[in-house]
Design a protein around this motif. Structure first.
Motif, PDB file in Angstrom:
ATOM      1  N   THR A 103       8.793  12.613  -0.837  1.00 27.11           N
ATOM      2  CA  THR A 103       8.041  12.367  -2.075  1.00 27.11           C
ATOM      3  C   THR A 103       8.217  10.896  -2.462  1.00 27.11           C
ATOM      4  O   THR A 103       8.963  10.154  -1.813  1.00 27.11           O
ATOM      5  CB  THR A 103       8.541  13.301  -3.198  1.00 27.11           C
ATOM      6  OG1 THR A 103       9.960  13.325  -3.144  1.00 27.11           O
ATOM      7  CG2 THR A 103       8.024  14.715  -3.021  1.00 27.11           C
ATOM      8  N   ASP A 104       7.529  10.503  -3.539  1.00 29.17           N
ATOM      9  CA  ASP A 104       7.495   9.085  -3.887  1.00 29.17           C
ATOM     10  C   ASP A 104       8.889   8.500  -4.137  1.00 29.17           C
ATOM     11  O   ASP A 104       9.731   9.126  -4.764  1.00 29.17           O
ATOM     12  CB  ASP A 104       6.619   8.883  -5.130  1.00 29.17           C
ATOM     13  CG  ASP A 104       5.158   9.149  -4.816  1.00 29.17           C
ATOM     14  OD1 ASP A 104       4.822   9.260  -3.623  1.00 29.17           O
ATOM     15  OD2 ASP A 104       4.361   9.226  -5.761  1.00 29.17           O
ATOM     16  N   ASN A 105       9.092   7.292  -3.652  1.00 26.54           N
ATOM     17  CA  ASN A 105      10.364   6.593  -3.810  1.00 26.54           C
ATOM     18  C   ASN A 105      10.134   5.107  -3.562  1.00 26.54           C
ATOM     19  O   ASN A 105       9.073   4.716  -3.068  1.00 26.54           O
ATOM     20  CB  ASN A 105      11.384   7.157  -2.806  1.00 26.54           C
ATOM     21  CG  ASN A 105      10.960   6.901  -1.374  1.00 26.54           C
ATOM     22  OD1 ASN A 105      11.230   5.846  -0.808  1.00 26.54           O
ATOM     23  ND2 ASN A 105      10.240   7.839  -0.762  1.00 26.54           N
TER      24      ASN A 105
ATOM     25  N   HIS B  34       0.861  -1.186   0.000  1.00 33.00           N
ATOM     26  CA  HIS B  34       0.000   0.000   0.000  1.00 33.00           C
ATOM     27  C   HIS B  34       0.899   1.238   0.000  1.00 33.00           C
ATOM     28  O   HIS B  34       1.744   1.391   0.888  1.00 33.00           O
ATOM     29  CB  HIS B  34      -0.879  -0.024   1.256  1.00 33.00           C
ATOM     30  CG  HIS B  34      -2.033   0.926   1.211  1.00 33.00           C
ATOM     31  ND1 HIS B  34      -1.857   2.289   1.204  1.00 33.00           N
ATOM     32  CD2 HIS B  34      -3.374   0.716   1.144  1.00 33.00           C
ATOM     33  CE1 HIS B  34      -3.052   2.877   1.149  1.00 33.00           C
ATOM     34  NE2 HIS B  34      -3.984   1.935   1.104  1.00 33.00           N
ATOM     35  N   HIS B  35       0.697   2.104  -0.997  1.00 31.42           N
ATOM     36  CA  HIS B  35       1.567   3.285  -1.161  1.00 31.42           C
ATOM     37  C   HIS B  35       1.610   4.154   0.103  1.00 31.42           C
ATOM     38  O   HIS B  35       2.671   4.656   0.488  1.00 31.42           O
ATOM     39  CB  HIS B  35       1.048   4.098  -2.359  1.00 31.42           C
ATOM     40  CG  HIS B  35       1.841   5.311  -2.685  1.00 31.42           C
ATOM     41  ND1 HIS B  35       3.044   5.262  -3.355  1.00 31.42           N
ATOM     42  CD2 HIS B  35       1.613   6.622  -2.437  1.00 31.42           C
ATOM     43  CE1 HIS B  35       3.514   6.494  -3.498  1.00 31.42           C
ATOM     44  NE2 HIS B  35       2.666   7.347  -2.948  1.00 31.42           N
ATOM     45  N   LEU B  36       0.469   4.318   0.751  1.00 33.74           N
ATOM     46  CA  LEU B  36       0.446   5.181   1.944  1.00 33.74           C
ATOM     47  C   LEU B  36       1.142   4.513   3.127  1.00 33.74           C
ATOM     48  O   LEU B  36       1.719   5.191   3.978  1.00 33.74           O
ATOM     49  CB  LEU B  36      -0.993   5.568   2.309  1.00 33.74           C
ATOM     50  CG  LEU B  36      -1.733   6.396   1.252  1.00 33.74           C
ATOM     51  CD1 LEU B  36      -3.097   6.818   1.780  1.00 33.74           C
ATOM     52  CD2 LEU B  36      -0.926   7.605   0.808  1.00 33.74           C
TER      53      LEU B  36
ATOM     54  N   GLY C 237       3.746   2.824   2.729  1.00 30.50           N
ATOM     55  CA  GLY C 237       5.125   3.190   2.404  1.00 30.50           C
ATOM     56  C   GLY C 237       5.464   4.566   2.956  1.00 30.50           C
ATOM     57  O   GLY C 237       6.453   4.736   3.671  1.00 30.50           O
ATOM     58  N   HIS C 238       4.622   5.569   2.653  1.00 34.77           N
ATOM     59  CA  HIS C 238       4.881   6.923   3.178  1.00 34.77           C
ATOM     60  C   HIS C 238       4.953   6.907   4.709  1.00 34.77           C
ATOM     61  O   HIS C 238       5.815   7.550   5.310  1.00 34.77           O
ATOM     62  CB  HIS C 238       3.764   7.888   2.753  1.00 34.77           C
ATOM     63  CG  HIS C 238       3.941   8.462   1.374  1.00 34.77           C
ATOM     64  ND1 HIS C 238       5.052   9.168   1.007  1.00 34.77           N
ATOM     65  CD2 HIS C 238       3.127   8.444   0.280  1.00 34.77           C
ATOM     66  CE1 HIS C 238       4.920   9.575  -0.258  1.00 34.77           C
ATOM     67  NE2 HIS C 238       3.769   9.140  -0.724  1.00 34.77           N
ATOM     68  N   LEU C 239       4.030   6.176   5.339  1.00 30.31           N
ATOM     69  CA  LEU C 239       3.986   6.161   6.816  1.00 30.31           C
ATOM     70  C   LEU C 239       5.242   5.549   7.420  1.00 30.31           C
ATOM     71  O   LEU C 239       5.693   5.967   8.485  1.00 30.31           O
ATOM     72  CB  LEU C 239       2.758   5.373   7.306  1.00 30.31           C
ATOM     73  CG  LEU C 239       1.396   6.034   7.124  1.00 30.31           C
ATOM     74  CD1 LEU C 239       0.278   5.065   7.499  1.00 30.31           C
ATOM     75  CD2 LEU C 239       1.304   7.303   7.982  1.00 30.31           C
TER      76      LEU C 239
HETATM   77 MG    MG Z   1       3.018   9.542  -2.724  1.00 28.05          MG
END
Ligand code: MG
Ligand code: ATP
Length: 339
Positions: free
Chosen positions: A299-301, A110-112, A114-116
């Motif tokens: 940012t996205d990575n 889940h992308h979020l 990942g951010h978390l």
């Molecule tokens: Mg993002």
């Protein structure tokens, strides 16, 4: 355990190799900003086609930099959503195929999440439980993070995300895409306190956000007077002020509400230096500590996708041969990972 991770949910193609003992061995990223700039925003079909071109060379260079052969990997993670469905499918298809060919398990992330979990890559990582302020291009959420996979939503935006408010305001001021960082740069030369833009929902109790009224106020401000360079900078400064003040106040309110004293700020807007400074000062006054991913991992990575993927793989999770890709995917549907 060692994992290869692929991120392709929007306009960044990224690949990383993460090792439990050795840490982050490689992380590669290609940003499509130049490709989308002439259109003033991301064109989904162009994003997908470019991911197809970029991802495999990024996998090769990440594996080489990490000095890793496929046999040394324990799995392949990829962003399975939420995001642009075509873009997600390119990374998912590549990662799932590599895992099949290399006879390794695959895991959709889940992308979020990942951010978390991105701050876990830093030497000083946040304790659990903590409050997370997730501020990205598509989301603005306050979340109680009880553990990996245990996320309780405390409040979110009713309309625009904070990053979207930065981007749309920048567009109204005629700044190039991507607007957020451009607006932040311009705000540095603006005169603080010259004008006050609305802070919707700040005076009301609760942990919800609203940023759409801000956009309208920027539109009016940009038409009221001639839009000189200084006027633009003053408006940019006022926009940034309004967004930061709202985010700081609500994040502190969330700490108070939960009784927790650790705060994570993640997502693209977390790269904003004024936000970092103001949040750190406000949290210190409240006796709380703030944790961030390093700027490049806001940012996205793919490094953050590797963190989430590794945690889930270690917990014994993996998928069948089907490719997982979901444009929408509620964070609440994730399951807990026992660390
Ligand atoms: Mg993002
Ligand atoms: N220095 C900065 N100041 C303000 N905003 C910024 C800054 N740097 C990046 N942003 C904003 O961050 C957003 C991009 O963040 P991110 O890559 O996390 O979002 P996304 O992946 O598009 O959305 P999501 O993660 O919600 O799917 C954009 O809106 C961008 O303008």
């Amino acid at each position: 355990m060692r994992i290869l991770a692929v991120e392709s949910s929007c306009d960044e193609s990224a690949v990383a190799v993460l090792d439990r003992a050795g840490g982050l061995l490689a992380h590669e990223l290609f940003s499509q900003i130049d490709l989308h700039r002439v259109f003033g925003g991301v064109v989904p079909e162009l994003a997908s086609r470019d991911h197809v071109r970029r991802l495999l060379p990024l996998v090769r260079s990440a594996m080489a930099k990490a000095d890793t052969s496929p046999a040394q990997l324990d799995g392949v993670a990829y962003t399975a959503g939420p995001g642009l469905i075509g873009a997600l499918l390119t990374g998912a298809a590549l990662a799932r195929s590599l895992a099949y060919a290399w006879k390794k398990p695959a895991i959709g992330v889940h992308h979020l999440e990942g951010h978390l979990l991105a701050p876990l890559l830093e030497p000083e990582s946040p304790p659990f439980p903590h409050v997370a302020l997730l501020v990205s291009g598509g989301h603005t959420m306050l979340i109680e993070v009880q553990g990996i996979g245990r996320y309780e939503l405390l409040g979110e935006t009713r309309d625009d995300a904070a990053g979207e408010a930065f981007d749309k305001s920048a567009k109204l001021l005629g700044l190039p895409y991507p607007g957020g960082p451009e607006l932040a740069r311009l705000a540095a030369t603006g005169r603080p306190g010259l004008m006050k833009l609305p802070r919707p929902m700040l005076d009301r109790p609760g942990l919800e956000f609203s940023f759409s009224g801000l956009k309208t106020a920027v539109l009016h401000a940009s038409r009221e007077q001639e839009l000189t360079g200084q006027r633009k900078a003053d408006i940019a400064c006022a926009v940034q002020e309004a967004i930061i003040e709202t985010l700081v106040a609500k994040a502190l309110r969330a700490l108070e509400h939960t009784g927790l004293d650790a705060l994570v700020v993640s997502g693209g807007v977390g790269a904003n230096r004024s936000l970092r400074e103001r949040m750190a000062a406000a949290a210190a006054q409240a006796g709380a500590r703030v944790f961030y991913p390093r700027i490049e991992f806001c940012t996205d990575n793919a490094a953050m996708i590797a963190v989430a993927g590794l945690a889930r793989l270690e917990a014994g999770e993996h998928e069948g041969l089907a490719i997982q890709a979901r444009a929408r995917w509620p964070l609440a549907s994730l399951t807990a990972v026992r660390a």
